[in-house]
Design an enzyme around this catalytic site. Structure first.
Site, PDB file in Angstrom:
ATOM      1  N   GLN A   1     -28.176  13.976 134.552  1.00 39.91           N
ATOM      2  CA  GLN A   1     -28.162  14.360 133.042  1.00 39.91           C
ATOM      3  C   GLN A   1     -27.968  15.768 132.567  1.00 39.91           C
ATOM      4  O   GLN A   1     -27.070  16.233 131.849  1.00 39.91           O
ATOM      5  CB  GLN A   1     -29.064  13.550 131.792  1.00 39.91           C
ATOM      6  CG  GLN A   1     -28.416  13.566 130.632  1.00 39.91           C
ATOM      7  CD  GLN A   1     -27.519  12.139 130.186  1.00 39.91           C
ATOM      8  OE1 GLN A   1     -27.826  11.220 130.710  1.00 39.91           O
ATOM      9  NE2 GLN A   1     -26.425  12.552 129.535  1.00 39.91           N
TER      10      GLN A   1
ATOM     11  N   ASN B   1     -21.086  -2.022 127.246  1.00 43.86           N
ATOM     12  CA  ASN B   1     -20.500  -1.119 126.592  1.00 43.86           C
ATOM     13  C   ASN B   1     -19.346  -0.292 127.505  1.00 43.86           C
ATOM     14  O   ASN B   1     -18.285  -0.091 127.237  1.00 43.86           O
ATOM     15  CB  ASN B   1     -21.603  -0.352 125.959  1.00 43.86           C
ATOM     16  CG  ASN B   1     -20.861   0.921 125.345  1.00 43.86           C
ATOM     17  OD1 ASN B   1     -20.889   2.162 125.835  1.00 43.86           O
ATOM     18  ND2 ASN B   1     -20.610   0.719 123.936  1.00 43.86           N
TER      19      ASN B   1
ATOM     20  N   SER C   1     -21.804  11.890 121.659  1.00 43.28           N
ATOM     21  CA  SER C   1     -23.215  12.042 120.824  1.00 43.28           C
ATOM     22  C   SER C   1     -23.397  13.279 120.511  1.00 43.28           C
ATOM     23  O   SER C   1     -24.249  13.385 119.251  1.00 43.28           O
ATOM     24  CB  SER C   1     -24.129  11.888 122.012  1.00 43.28           C
ATOM     25  OG  SER C   1     -24.368  10.299 122.178  1.00 43.28           O
TER      26      SER C   1
ATOM     27  N   LYS D   1     -33.967  11.516 129.941  1.00 39.19           N
ATOM     28  CA  LYS D   1     -33.810  10.430 130.008  1.00 39.19           C
ATOM     29  C   LYS D   1     -34.901   9.560 129.658  1.00 39.19           C
ATOM     30  O   LYS D   1     -36.113   9.922 129.717  1.00 39.19           O
ATOM     31  CB  LYS D   1     -33.116   9.906 131.450  1.00 39.19           C
ATOM     32  CG  LYS D   1     -32.339   8.551 131.100  1.00 39.19           C
ATOM     33  CD  LYS D   1     -30.702   8.827 130.838  1.00 39.19           C
ATOM     34  CE  LYS D   1     -30.023   7.689 130.850  1.00 39.19           C
ATOM     35  NZ  LYS D   1     -28.733   7.724 130.541  1.00 39.19           N
TER      36      LYS D   1
ATOM     37  N   GLY E   1     -28.188   5.671 123.668  1.00 36.74           N
ATOM     38  CA  GLY E   1     -28.287   4.191 124.413  1.00 36.74           C
ATOM     39  C   GLY E   1     -28.188   4.412 125.651  1.00 36.74           C
ATOM     40  O   GLY E   1     -27.547   5.397 126.363  1.00 36.74           O
ATOM     41  N   ASP E   2     -28.281   3.490 126.535  1.00 37.50           N
ATOM     42  CA  ASP E   2     -27.933   3.176 127.872  1.00 37.50           C
ATOM     43  C   ASP E   2     -28.056   1.521 128.097  1.00 37.50           C
ATOM     44  O   ASP E   2     -27.794   0.807 126.956  1.00 37.50           O
ATOM     45  CB  ASP E   2     -28.948   4.022 128.944  1.00 37.50           C
ATOM     46  CG  ASP E   2     -28.356   4.094 130.086  1.00 37.50           C
ATOM     47  OD1 ASP E   2     -27.544   4.755 130.626  1.00 37.50           O
ATOM     48  OD2 ASP E   2     -28.949   3.365 131.207  1.00 37.50           O
TER      49      ASP E   2
ATOM     50  N   LYS F   1     -31.123  15.724 126.052  1.00 37.80           N
ATOM     51  CA  LYS F   1     -30.331  14.767 125.505  1.00 37.80           C
ATOM     52  C   LYS F   1     -29.853  13.617 126.528  1.00 37.80           C
ATOM     53  O   LYS F   1     -29.772  14.496 127.682  1.00 37.80           O
ATOM     54  CB  LYS F   1     -28.944  15.687 124.958  1.00 37.80           C
ATOM     55  CG  LYS F   1     -27.890  14.570 124.337  1.00 37.80           C
ATOM     56  CD  LYS F   1     -28.192  14.301 123.060  1.00 37.80           C
ATOM     57  CE  LYS F   1     -27.578  13.214 122.179  1.00 37.80           C
ATOM     58  NZ  LYS F   1     -28.410  12.101 122.442  1.00 37.80           N
TER      59      LYS F   1
ATOM     60  N   THR G   1     -17.857   6.324 126.113  1.00 39.95           N
ATOM     61  CA  THR G   1     -18.042   6.485 127.754  1.00 39.95           C
ATOM     62  C   THR G   1     -16.806   5.913 128.542  1.00 39.95           C
ATOM     63  O   THR G   1     -16.349   6.528 129.193  1.00 39.95           O
ATOM     64  CB  THR G   1     -19.351   5.876 128.234  1.00 39.95           C
ATOM     65  OG1 THR G   1     -20.335   6.260 127.205  1.00 39.95           O
ATOM     66  CG2 THR G   1     -19.526   6.359 129.485  1.00 39.95           C
TER      67      THR G   1
ATOM     68  N   LYS H   1     -24.399  16.852 134.009  1.00 38.14           N
ATOM     69  CA  LYS H   1     -23.431  16.292 133.114  1.00 38.14           C
ATOM     70  C   LYS H   1     -23.289  17.239 131.806  1.00 38.14           C
ATOM     71  O   LYS H   1     -22.267  17.276 131.391  1.00 38.14           O
ATOM     72  CB  LYS H   1     -23.721  14.715 132.705  1.00 38.14           C
ATOM     73  CG  LYS H   1     -22.689  13.927 131.905  1.00 38.14           C
ATOM     74  CD  LYS H   1     -23.510  12.676 131.943  1.00 38.14           C
ATOM     75  CE  LYS H   1     -23.727  11.743 132.983  1.00 38.14           C
ATOM     76  NZ  LYS H   1     -24.191  10.400 132.875  1.00 38.14           N
TER      77      LYS H   1
END
Ligand code: NDP
Length: 448
Positions: free
Chosen positions: A114, A244, A380, A129, A168-169, A93, A213, A117
Site C-alpha cells: 500500500q 467488488n 478514497s 492496512k 474496505g477490502d 491509508k 477499483t 501504491k
C-alpha cells in the site's frame, strides 16, 4: 559503500529473520526490494540514510482482541490488526479485510504494498492496512453489526483524518464501513467524515468509490493496450472473483466493448459462451449475496465448474480480482499458451513470482497490482477531499478524475521503466517510481 545487490540481499535476509513465518510479507518485500538496485546506485543517499531498512519496519503495529456475541448468545473471540506502515506522504491509508485467512503476515504484506501504491496515485496518503480473522460468510446482519462495533471500540483510538484512515477490502464493503463509522462517531462524539472511506452516499461517501477499483483497473489496462496499439474492443476476458473489484471491472470491460467469458468465487467458476450477464451477476452477488454457482439457474447456456481453475479458459485478457497468489507458474504458462496477451492485477499480489516470470518472458502486457488496482485508494483520497471541504462531486467529475489518475499512474510507471532501461516493465517501473517518491519524502523529514 556496500554494492547495491549485496545491501538488498542483506536487508531482505534481515526482514526474514525479524519477521519469522510471515511468508506473505517476505514475498511482498522481496518483490519490491529486488527492483531497487539501479535506484540505490543512482541515489546513494538512500543507502547512507538506511531508507530500505526503515521502510521494511512498520511505524506502528496494533493487534487486539475482538469479543462479540452471535445471535445464539454465544461469545466469540476474534483477532483484530492494524499495521500503520509508513506516513511519510500523508496519514496511513488502506483497507480492512475480514476473512479467516487474515494474519499479521497478510496484513503486513498488504500494508507494505500500500505504501508504494499510494505514492503512485500522486495524492497525499501514507500506507497502512488492517483487518480481522472474522469470517462474515453466513453471518446475520445483526452479527455483522455487533462485530463491527466491537472491532471499532478498540481500533478508534488509533484513527483520525490526520492519522489513519481505513477503507474496505475483502469482506468489508459499504455496509461494514457504515457500521464502523457509526461506532466511531458514537464513541468520539465527532462526525469526522474523513476518518473512514467507502461510506454510503447518505453518510458522506463519494460517488464512484464503489466502482473505483474495478473501473480504475480497466482504465489502466486500456492505456497499457493502447500503448501497444491494441484495442480492448471485442477481446475475450476472464475475471476471477465476483466481489467488488471483479463486478465493476466486468462492468467497465463491457462499456469498452470487451467480452467477459467467465468469473468465479471460492466455490468454482462459471463460463457463459454469450458473455457474463452483468445484471444477473449483480443480482446474485450484490442483491441476495448468493454463490456464483447460482448463475446457471438464470442463464441456460452457462456452465459451472465446481473448484475449477478459471485460468484454464482461453482468453486474450486475464484480470485476477480475487486474492493473493491465485495465479501460479503453471496457470501463467497455460494462459500464455492459450493466447493471453495482457494481465492486469485487480487483487493484491495475485500472481506468484513464478507466474510473473512467465508473463515477463512471454513479453505480454503485465500491469502489477500496486499500479493497476490503485483506483480504489485514489478515489478514497478523493472522498477525503470532498469530506474535508464538506462537498460532494458528481459521478462524471469523480470518474474523470479517477481516469486521469489511472492514466497518470500508467505513464509514471512506463516512463520510469524507460528511464532505467527496462522499457515496458511495469513491475519495475511501479516499484521504482513509488519507492523514489516515498524515500525522498523520508529523507526530507529527517530521522523519524
Ligand atoms: P470482495 O470480498 O468483495 O470479493 C472477493 C472475491 O474474491 C469473492 O468473490 C470471493 O469469493 C473471492 N475470493 C476471496 N478469497 C478467495 C480464495 N481464497 N479463493 C477463491 N476466491 C476467493 O473483495 P474485493 O473485491 O474488495 O477484493 C478482491 C481483491 O482486490 C483483494 O485482493 C483486495 O485486496 C483487492 N483490492 C480491493 C480493493 C477495493 O477497493 N475493494 C482495492 C484494491 C485492491 P467468496 O465469496 O467465495 O470468498
Amino acid at each position: 559503500m556496500v554494492p547495491a545487490n549485496e545491501l538488498i540481499d542483506s536487508v531482505y535476509q534481515e526482514v526474514v529473520r525479524r519477521n519469522p513465518g510471515e511468508s506473505e510479507f517476505h514475498q511482498a518485500a522481496c518483490e519490491v526490494l529486488m527492483s531497487l538496485a539501479p535506484v540505490l546506485v543512482k541515489y546513494p543517499e538512500f543507502t547512507e540514510n538506511k531508507i530500505l531498512e526503515r521502510l521494511c519496519e512498520p511505524e506502528r503495529q496494533v493487534i487486539f482482541r475482538v469479543p462479540w456475541q452471535d445471535d445464539k448468545g454465544t461469545i466469540n473471540i476474534n483477532r483484530g490488526f492494524r499495521v500503520e506502515f509508513n506516513s511519510a506522504l500523508g496519514p496511513y491509508k488502506g483497507g480492512l479485510r475480514f476473512h479467516p485467512s487474515v494474519s499479521l503476515s497478510v496484513v503486513k504484506f498488504l500494508g507494505f504494498e500500500q505504501i508504494f501504491k499510494n505514492a503512485l496515485t500522486g495524492l497525499p496518503i501514507g500506507g497502512g492496512k488492517g483487518g480481522s480473522d472474522f469470517d462474515p460468510k453466513g453471518r446475520s446482519e445483526n452479527e455483522i453489526m455487533r462485530f463491527c462495533q466491537s472491532f471499532m471500540t478498540e481500533l478508534y483510538r488509533f484513527l483520525g483524518e490526520y492519522t489513519d484512515v481505513p477503507a474496505g477490502d475483502i469482506g468489508v464493503g459499504t455496509r461494514e464501513i457504515n457500521y464502523l463509522f457509526g461506532q466511531y462517531k458514537r464513541i468520539t462524539n465527532r462526525y469526522e467524515s474523513a476518518t473512514l472511506t467507502g461510506k454510503s452516499l447518505h453518510t458522506t461517501g463519494s460517488l464512484v468509490r464503489t466502482e473505483a477499483t474495478g473501473y480504475g483497473l480497466v482504465y489502466f489496462l486500456d492505456k497499457m493496450l493502447r500503448t501497444k496499439k491494441i484495442s480492448l474492443d471485442s477481446l475475450t476476458c476472464t475475471v476471477s472473483g465476483s466481489g467488488n473489484v471483479a463486478i465493476f471491472a466486468i462492468e467497465k470491460l463491457h462499456h469498452l466493448g470487451a467480452k467477459v467469458m467467465a468469473c468465479s468465487d471460492s466455490d468454482g467458476y462459471v463460463y457463459d459462451k454469450n458473455g457474463i450477464d452483468l445484471e444477473t451477476l449483480k443480482e446474485i452477488k450484490l442483491g441476495y449475496r448468493g454463490r456464483i454457482g447460482d448463475y446457471i439457474n438464470h442463464r441456460k447456456d452457462a456452465y459451472f465448474k465446481e473448484h475449477g481453475n478459471i485460468w484454464e479458459i482461453p482468453c486474450k485478457v486475464a484480470l485476477p480480482c480475487a486474492t493473493q497468489n491465485e495465479i501460479n507458474g503453471k496457470d501463467a504458462q497455460m494462459l500464455v499458451k492459450n493466447g493471453c496477451i495482457a494481465v492486469a492485477e485487480g487483487a493484491n499480489m495475485p500472481s506468484t513470482p513464478e507466474a510473473i516470470k512467465v508473463f515477463k518472458e512471454a513479453n505480454i502486457a503485465f500491469g502489477p497490482a500496486k499500479a493497476a488496482n490503485a483506483g480504489g485508494v485514489a478515489t478514497s483520497a478523493l472522498e477525503m477531499q470532498q469530506n474535508a471541504s464538506r462537498d460532494s462531486w458528481s459521478f462524471e467529475y469523480t470518474n474523470n478524475r479517477l481516469k486521469e489518475i489511472m492514466e497518470s499512474i500508467h505513464d509514471v510507471c512506463y516512463s520510469k521503466a524507460e528511464e532505467f532501461g527496462i522499457k515496458g516493465d511495469y513491475v519495475q517501473g511501479a516499484n521504482i517510481a513509488g519507492f523514489i517518491k516515498v524515500a525522498s519524502a523520508m529523507l526530507e523529514l529527517g530521522l523519524i
